[in-house]
Design a protein around this motif. Structure first.
Motif, PDB file in Angstrom:
ATOM      1  N   LEU A  62     -53.869  77.637   3.518  1.00 25.19           N
ATOM      2  CA  LEU A  62     -53.913  78.327   2.234  1.00 25.19           C
ATOM      3  C   LEU A  62     -54.347  79.776   2.442  1.00 25.19           C
ATOM      4  O   LEU A  62     -53.798  80.700   1.830  1.00 25.19           O
ATOM      5  N   ASP A  63     -55.321  79.969   3.337  1.00 24.89           N
ATOM      6  CA  ASP A  63     -55.773  81.325   3.638  1.00 24.89           C
ATOM      7  C   ASP A  63     -54.660  82.137   4.287  1.00 24.89           C
ATOM      8  O   ASP A  63     -54.451  83.311   3.952  1.00 24.89           O
ATOM      9  N   SER A  64     -53.931  81.528   5.210  1.00 22.88           N
ATOM     10  CA  SER A  64     -52.832  82.231   5.877  1.00 22.88           C
ATOM     11  C   SER A  64     -51.735  82.615   4.893  1.00 22.88           C
ATOM     12  O   SER A  64     -51.124  83.682   5.008  1.00 22.88           O
ATOM     13  N   ALA A  65     -51.484  81.755   3.925  1.00 25.27           N
ATOM     14  CA  ALA A  65     -50.378  81.978   2.991  1.00 25.27           C
ATOM     15  C   ALA A  65     -50.746  82.923   1.851  1.00 25.27           C
ATOM     16  O   ALA A  65     -49.912  83.726   1.406  1.00 25.27           O
ATOM     17  N   TYR A  66     -52.004  82.834   1.365  1.00 20.35           N
ATOM     18  CA  TYR A  66     -52.375  83.583   0.157  1.00 20.35           C
ATOM     19  C   TYR A  66     -53.580  84.488   0.340  1.00 20.35           C
ATOM     20  O   TYR A  66     -53.774  85.413  -0.452  1.00 20.35           O
ATOM     21  N   GLY A  67     -54.397  84.228   1.346  1.00 24.52           N
ATOM     22  CA  GLY A  67     -55.526  85.096   1.653  1.00 24.52           C
ATOM     23  C   GLY A  67     -56.379  85.419   0.445  1.00 24.52           C
ATOM     24  O   GLY A  67     -56.735  84.536  -0.345  1.00 24.52           O
ATOM     25  N   ASP A  68     -56.680  86.700   0.294  1.00 29.50           N
ATOM     26  CA  ASP A  68     -57.547  87.146  -0.805  1.00 29.50           C
ATOM     27  C   ASP A  68     -56.748  87.613  -2.019  1.00 29.50           C
ATOM     28  O   ASP A  68     -57.311  88.204  -2.930  1.00 29.50           O
ATOM     29  N   GLU A  69     -55.448  87.360  -2.005  1.00 25.22           N
ATOM     30  CA  GLU A  69     -54.609  87.801  -3.122  1.00 25.22           C
ATOM     31  C   GLU A  69     -54.667  86.836  -4.301  1.00 25.22           C
ATOM     32  O   GLU A  69     -54.360  87.211  -5.430  1.00 25.22           O
ATOM     33  N   ARG A 132     -66.117  81.439   0.483  1.00 25.31           N
ATOM     34  CA  ARG A 132     -67.297  82.282   0.698  1.00 25.31           C
ATOM     35  C   ARG A 132     -66.972  83.773   0.727  1.00 25.31           C
ATOM     36  O   ARG A 132     -67.713  84.599   0.192  1.00 25.31           O
ATOM     37  N   HIS A 133     -65.875  84.133   1.341  1.00 21.58           N
ATOM     38  CA  HIS A 133     -65.543  85.545   1.493  1.00 21.58           C
ATOM     39  C   HIS A 133     -64.335  85.975   0.656  1.00 21.58           C
ATOM     40  O   HIS A 133     -63.756  87.025   0.910  1.00 21.58           O
ATOM     41  N   LYS A 134     -63.999  85.162  -0.321  1.00 21.00           N
ATOM     42  CA  LYS A 134     -62.918  85.533  -1.232  1.00 21.00           C
ATOM     43  C   LYS A 134     -63.491  86.346  -2.398  1.00 21.00           C
ATOM     44  O   LYS A 134     -64.621  86.118  -2.847  1.00 21.00           O
TER      45      LYS A 134
END
Length: 205
Positions: A62-69, A132-134
């Protein structure tokens, strides 16, 4: 922007999805990409709200696909109530897979509440670390839904019928017990229709 509601399950996720159905500027789905593999599993359309407890096992992807967006919600229910609900579904996929496939070789005499608590702890810890870092996140306690949903609504820039959305939290929603308007595999699906369209927009659209 996409919105992902992460949870352990047994936490009011279907009710949350029904509330989101009153948002007119997002599509909404509950477990819409189950059964898919590879890139297709997380290929949600833009402007979509997805509620799926299984996403707690896909946080890296999920992080790879959408990250902080994206906007991420941690949907929670009282820990003991959630565990007790999992125990009632002891032989359903979530608990069965955790004890037989992930923990492996579990003592058949194990205290069922202890195992359900362990499942919740593992999934909630995964979600908390992921978020945590989003920069766009919200913890949503289902017991405070009426109070918190307006903040969620504002946070994602939702449009639609907020009052009707909040009213959903006064109802009980569960597949097999009450009429379900959230699509799943086979629900109102035309022959040859892709699984990727198993979500809907607001009743107003």
């Amino acid at each position: 922007m996409n919105v992902f509601v992460l949870t352990t399950g047994r936490s009011g996720s279907l009710t949350f999805a029904e509330a989101c159905r009153h948002i007119s500027n997002y599509s909404t789905g509950h477990e819409t990409r189950v059964g898919l593999v590879g890139a297709a599993r997380l290929a949600y359309p833009p402007g979509h709200i997805e509620i799926d407890n299984r996403l707690a096992w896909f946080t890296g992807r999920l992080d790879s696909a959408y990250g902080d967006e994206a906007y991420y919600v941690h949907l929670r229910r009282d820990d003991e109530a959630t565990a007790a609900s999992h125990v009632k579904r002891w032989n359903k996929p979530a608990v069965r897979s955790y004890r037989s496939g992930i923990l492996w070789d579990v003592d058949p005499q194990i205290d069922r509440m202890d195992l359900a608590r362990d499942l919740n702890l593992t999934m909630n810890s995964n979600i908390e670390l992921f978020m945590r870092h989003k920069s766009k996140t919200m913890r949503f306690d289902i017991e405070r839904a009426v109070e918190l949903f307006p903040a969620f609504w504002k946070g994602i820039g939702a449009e639609g019928d907020l009052a009707a959305a909040i009213d959903e939290f006064a109802s009980k929603h569960h597949a097999g017990k009450t009429p379900r308007t959230t699509p799943r595999e086979g629900d109102r699906k035309a022959p040859g229709q892709s699984r990727s369209v198993r979500f809907w927009r607001s009743r107003r659209s």
